[in-house]
Design a protein around this motif. Structure first.
Motif, PDB file in Angstrom:
ATOM      1  N   VAL A   1       0.854  -1.189   0.000  1.00 17.48           N
ATOM      2  CA  VAL A   1       0.000   0.000   0.000  1.00 17.48           C
ATOM      3  C   VAL A   1       0.888   1.236   0.000  1.00 17.48           C
ATOM      4  O   VAL A   1       1.715   1.404   0.898  1.00 17.48           O
ATOM      5  CB  VAL A   1      -0.933   0.026   1.227  1.00 17.48           C
ATOM      6  CG1 VAL A   1      -1.784   1.290   1.227  1.00 17.48           C
ATOM      7  CG2 VAL A   1      -1.816  -1.217   1.241  1.00 17.48           C
ATOM      8  N   PRO A   2       0.781   2.112  -1.007  1.00 12.75           N
ATOM      9  CA  PRO A   2       1.681   3.270  -1.083  1.00 12.75           C
ATOM     10  C   PRO A   2       1.420   4.279   0.026  1.00 12.75           C
ATOM     11  O   PRO A   2       0.339   4.338   0.610  1.00 12.75           O
ATOM     12  CB  PRO A   2       1.366   3.868  -2.456  1.00 12.75           C
ATOM     13  CG  PRO A   2      -0.019   3.414  -2.768  1.00 12.75           C
ATOM     14  CD  PRO A   2      -0.147   2.059  -2.145  1.00 12.75           C
ATOM     15  N   HIS A   3       2.436   5.074   0.295  1.00 15.93           N
ATOM     16  CA  HIS A   3       2.337   6.140   1.282  1.00 15.93           C
ATOM     17  C   HIS A   3       1.232   7.118   0.864  1.00 15.93           C
ATOM     18  O   HIS A   3       1.069   7.415  -0.327  1.00 15.93           O
ATOM     19  CB  HIS A   3       3.674   6.881   1.352  1.00 15.93           C
ATOM     20  CG  HIS A   3       3.812   7.803   2.523  1.00 15.93           C
ATOM     21  ND1 HIS A   3       3.187   9.033   2.562  1.00 15.93           N
ATOM     22  CD2 HIS A   3       4.502   7.683   3.691  1.00 15.93           C
ATOM     23  CE1 HIS A   3       3.496   9.634   3.703  1.00 15.93           C
ATOM     24  NE2 HIS A   3       4.285   8.837   4.405  1.00 15.93           N
ATOM     25  N   PRO A   4       0.458   7.638   1.813  1.00 15.57           N
ATOM     26  CA  PRO A   4      -0.657   8.530   1.455  1.00 15.57           C
ATOM     27  C   PRO A   4      -0.249   9.824   0.766  1.00 15.57           C
ATOM     28  O   PRO A   4      -1.110  10.513   0.191  1.00 15.57           O
ATOM     29  CB  PRO A   4      -1.334   8.822   2.809  1.00 15.57           C
ATOM     30  CG  PRO A   4      -0.384   8.393   3.857  1.00 15.57           C
ATOM     31  CD  PRO A   4       0.467   7.330   3.257  1.00 15.57           C
ATOM     32  N   ILE A   5       1.048  10.178   0.757  1.00 16.74           N
ATOM     33  CA  ILE A   5       1.466  11.427   0.126  1.00 16.74           C
ATOM     34  C   ILE A   5       1.130  11.463  -1.363  1.00 16.74           C
ATOM     35  O   ILE A   5       0.954  12.535  -1.936  1.00 16.74           O
ATOM     36  CB  ILE A   5       2.988  11.665   0.333  1.00 16.74           C
ATOM     37  CG1 ILE A   5       3.392  13.093  -0.058  1.00 16.74           C
ATOM     38  CG2 ILE A   5       3.805  10.641  -0.438  1.00 16.74           C
ATOM     39  CD1 ILE A   5       2.792  14.187   0.768  1.00 16.74           C
ATOM     40  N   ILE A   6       0.992  10.292  -2.025  1.00 20.07           N
ATOM     41  CA  ILE A   6       0.719  10.323  -3.467  1.00 20.07           C
ATOM     42  C   ILE A   6      -0.772  10.448  -3.775  1.00 20.07           C
ATOM     43  O   ILE A   6      -1.171  10.425  -4.942  1.00 20.07           O
ATOM     44  CB  ILE A   6       1.318   9.106  -4.199  1.00 20.07           C
ATOM     45  CG1 ILE A   6       0.565   7.815  -3.860  1.00 20.07           C
ATOM     46  CG2 ILE A   6       2.792   8.971  -3.913  1.00 20.07           C
ATOM     47  CD1 ILE A   6       0.939   6.646  -4.769  1.00 20.07           C
ATOM     48  N   GLY A   7      -1.602  10.584  -2.748  1.00 19.52           N
ATOM     49  CA  GLY A   7      -3.019  10.829  -2.967  1.00 19.52           C
ATOM     50  C   GLY A   7      -3.686   9.722  -3.755  1.00 19.52           C
ATOM     51  O   GLY A   7      -3.509   8.541  -3.480  1.00 19.52           O
ATOM     52  N   SER A   8      -4.444  10.116  -4.806  1.00 24.39           N
ATOM     53  CA  SER A   8      -5.200   9.152  -5.607  1.00 24.39           C
ATOM     54  C   SER A   8      -4.403   8.563  -6.757  1.00 24.39           C
ATOM     55  O   SER A   8      -4.938   7.782  -7.547  1.00 24.39           O
ATOM     56  CB  SER A   8      -6.462   9.824  -6.158  1.00 24.39           C
ATOM     57  OG  SER A   8      -7.275  10.298  -5.116  1.00 24.39           O
ATOM     58  N   ALA A   9      -3.140   8.961  -6.889  1.00 24.24           N
ATOM     59  CA  ALA A   9      -2.310   8.397  -7.953  1.00 24.24           C
ATOM     60  C   ALA A   9      -2.146   6.895  -7.747  1.00 24.24           C
ATOM     61  O   ALA A   9      -2.210   6.396  -6.626  1.00 24.24           O
ATOM     62  CB  ALA A   9      -0.944   9.079  -7.975  1.00 24.24           C
ATOM     63  N   ARG A  10      -1.912   6.183  -8.836  1.00 22.85           N
ATOM     64  CA  ARG A  10      -1.669   4.749  -8.754  1.00 22.85           C
ATOM     65  C   ARG A  10      -0.161   4.507  -8.751  1.00 22.85           C
ATOM     66  O   ARG A  10       0.612   5.308  -9.264  1.00 22.85           O
ATOM     67  CB  ARG A  10      -2.327   4.028  -9.932  1.00 22.85           C
ATOM     68  CG  ARG A  10      -3.818   4.330 -10.034  1.00 22.85           C
ATOM     69  CD  ARG A  10      -4.458   3.591 -11.174  1.00 22.85           C
ATOM     70  NE  ARG A  10      -4.664   2.180 -10.845  1.00 22.85           N
ATOM     71  CZ  ARG A  10      -5.074   1.270 -11.713  1.00 22.85           C
ATOM     72  NH1 ARG A  10      -5.304   1.620 -12.986  1.00 22.85           N
ATOM     73  NH2 ARG A  10      -5.262   0.023 -11.344  1.00 22.85           N
ATOM     74  N   ARG A  11       0.244   3.361  -8.167  1.00 23.43           N
ATOM     75  CA  ARG A  11       1.660   3.051  -8.054  1.00 23.43           C
ATOM     76  C   ARG A  11       1.941   1.664  -8.602  1.00 23.43           C
ATOM     77  O   ARG A  11       1.279   0.687  -8.221  1.00 23.43           O
ATOM     78  CB  ARG A  11       2.083   3.138  -6.585  1.00 23.43           C
ATOM     79  CG  ARG A  11       3.609   3.142  -6.361  1.00 23.43           C
ATOM     80  CD  ARG A  11       4.144   1.768  -6.039  1.00 23.43           C
ATOM     81  NE  ARG A  11       3.730   1.281  -4.738  1.00 23.43           N
ATOM     82  CZ  ARG A  11       4.429   1.457  -3.614  1.00 23.43           C
ATOM     83  NH1 ARG A  11       5.582   2.100  -3.641  1.00 23.43           N
ATOM     84  NH2 ARG A  11       3.981   0.965  -2.471  1.00 23.43           N
ATOM     85  N   MET A  12       2.934   1.565  -9.500  1.00 22.33           N
ATOM     86  CA  MET A  12       3.410   0.279  -9.982  1.00 22.33           C
ATOM     87  C   MET A  12       4.835   0.093  -9.471  1.00 22.33           C
ATOM     88  O   MET A  12       5.704   0.934  -9.702  1.00 22.33           O
ATOM     89  CB  MET A  12       3.356   0.211 -11.508  1.00 22.33           C
ATOM     90  CG  MET A  12       1.942   0.320 -12.060  1.00 22.33           C
ATOM     91  SD  MET A  12       1.854   0.180 -13.859  1.00 22.33           S
ATOM     92  CE  MET A  12       2.344  -1.535 -14.115  1.00 22.33           C
ATOM     93  N   MET A  13       5.069  -1.006  -8.763  1.00 19.53           N
ATOM     94  CA  MET A  13       6.355  -1.226  -8.107  1.00 19.53           C
ATOM     95  C   MET A  13       7.352  -1.906  -9.042  1.00 19.53           C
ATOM     96  O   MET A  13       6.987  -2.748  -9.861  1.00 19.53           O
ATOM     97  CB  MET A  13       6.145  -2.067  -6.843  1.00 19.53           C
ATOM     98  CG  MET A  13       5.197  -1.408  -5.842  1.00 19.53           C
ATOM     99  SD  MET A  13       4.632  -2.524  -4.539  1.00 19.53           S
ATOM    100  CE  MET A  13       6.108  -2.611  -3.526  1.00 19.53           C
ATOM    101  N   VAL A  14       8.630  -1.512  -8.885  1.00 17.69           N
ATOM    102  CA  VAL A  14       9.716  -2.086  -9.683  1.00 17.69           C
ATOM    103  C   VAL A  14      10.811  -2.510  -8.707  1.00 17.69           C
ATOM    104  O   VAL A  14      11.460  -1.665  -8.093  1.00 17.69           O
ATOM    105  CB  VAL A  14      10.294  -1.066 -10.684  1.00 17.69           C
ATOM    106  CG1 VAL A  14      11.333  -1.734 -11.580  1.00 17.69           C
ATOM    107  CG2 VAL A  14       9.190  -0.426 -11.510  1.00 17.69           C
TER     108      VAL A  14
END
Length: 316
Positions: free
Chosen positions: A178-191
């Motif tokens: 689960v990404p840090h809340p600082i990125i808001g509603s943006a989606r995150r793809m992990m590498v």
């Protein structure tokens, strides 16, 4: 307004809990030294039988030697490291890297204190809020990734899920699924492996319909090729690169396709750059914005001082 307050509360809670957990990893004597100025602490270096080094507010401070027991205590707290020698704390932005000896035993650690600073990019809002590709330039440790998070924060308010963060080694949105809340509603793809960054960028473009892609530290040929493809498909890019100044970036042969194939010898470029806006990070919280990045590149190629606006957020 209620939604904004909830967002800030989540971010503050994540920062507080993450810092408490990181501090618990250190032996008591090191923890005590860090808490003398925890807000100013940027990095801790622990090496077996070498002085402890704490970097605060740009200065280095040396203390007593780190013992084998200190190394063992810290290693057991972390638990394990990925194949790239890094570990993180789920839900936080802190980064832990290991140094091993020839027998693969841990003999040292570098602990980078990562921080989410809500609103850090607001002073740059007039340049970053639109659908323009942005390149962030700066040397290591000056705050490029922190600014990048701030730009994600601002853009996510408008783009929401159409903003995709390609997060190599979880540098932007922290460790854990689960990404840090600082990125808001943006989606995150992990590498997990930087060598796979290009393929994940392509997956983001082809599978998830982003309007903007965010990438930290581009530097491989494959990264550049896939980002060129993104621009041809109408996807905007926000990215960081290493460099003391614009000339450093123009001299990087890998990045030439994204910068319009600059020819420093003849003072010209062959094509239009992929970025509309450039931001050089001069120091923590100090930026030089190039509102017309193409013009700035041309001026640099002519050995002129590129036109830009310096924004010093420390004065605000």
């Amino acid at each position: 307004m209620v939604e904004e307050k909830e967002y800030l509360d989540r971010t503050e809670r994540a920062e507080r809990q993450g810092l408490e957990r990181l501090l618990s990893y250190f032996p008591a004597w090191i923890r005590s030294l860090i808490t003398e100025d925890v807000e100013g602490t940027e990095e801790v270096a622990m090496d077996l039988d070498r002085p402890l080094v704490i970097r605060r507010r740009g200065e280095q401070y040396l203390y007593r030697e780190v013992s084998a027991a200190d190394i063992e205590y810290f290693y057991n707290k972390v638990g394990s490291f990925r194949s790239n020698g890094r570990a993180g704390i789920p839900g936080t932005l802190h980064r832990i890297s290991v140094i091993r000896d020839s027998d693969d035993l841990a003999i040292g650690f570098t602990i980078r204190f990562g921080r989410a600073i809500p609103g850090i990019a607001k002073p740059l809002q007039k340049w970053i809020s639109g659908r323009d590709s942005v390149l962030i330039i700066g040397p290591p440790g000056v705050g490029k990734t922190t600014l990048l998070r701030g730009i994600v924060e601002e853009k996510a308010k408008v783009l929401k899920a159409r903003l995709v963060v390609v997060d190599t080694s979880n540098e932007i949105a922290g460790d854990g699924t689960v990404p840090h809340p600082i990125i808001g509603s943006a989606r995150r793809m992990m590498v997990g492996d930087p060598r796979k960054q290009a393929s994940i960028i392509m997956q983001a473009i082809t599978n998830h319909s982003p309007e903007t892609i965010v990438v930290d530290e581009i530097g491989y040929h494959d990264d550049v090729a896939v980002l060129e493809t993104a621009r041809r498909r109408g996807v905007d890019i926000v990215a960081t690169v290493h460099g003391e100044d614009l000339i450093d970036v123009l001299e990087n042969p890998v990045l030439k396709p994204l910068l319009g194939y600059p020819d420093l010898e003849h003072g010209r470029r062959l094509t239009r750059p992929s970025f509309r806006i450039g931001i050089a990070v001069l120091a923590k919280g100090v930026y030089k914005v190039y509102p017309d990045f193409t013009l700035a590149i041309d001026q640099a190629l002519h050995r002129e001082d590129p036109e830009g606006e310096v924004v010093d957020t420390r004065l605000r």
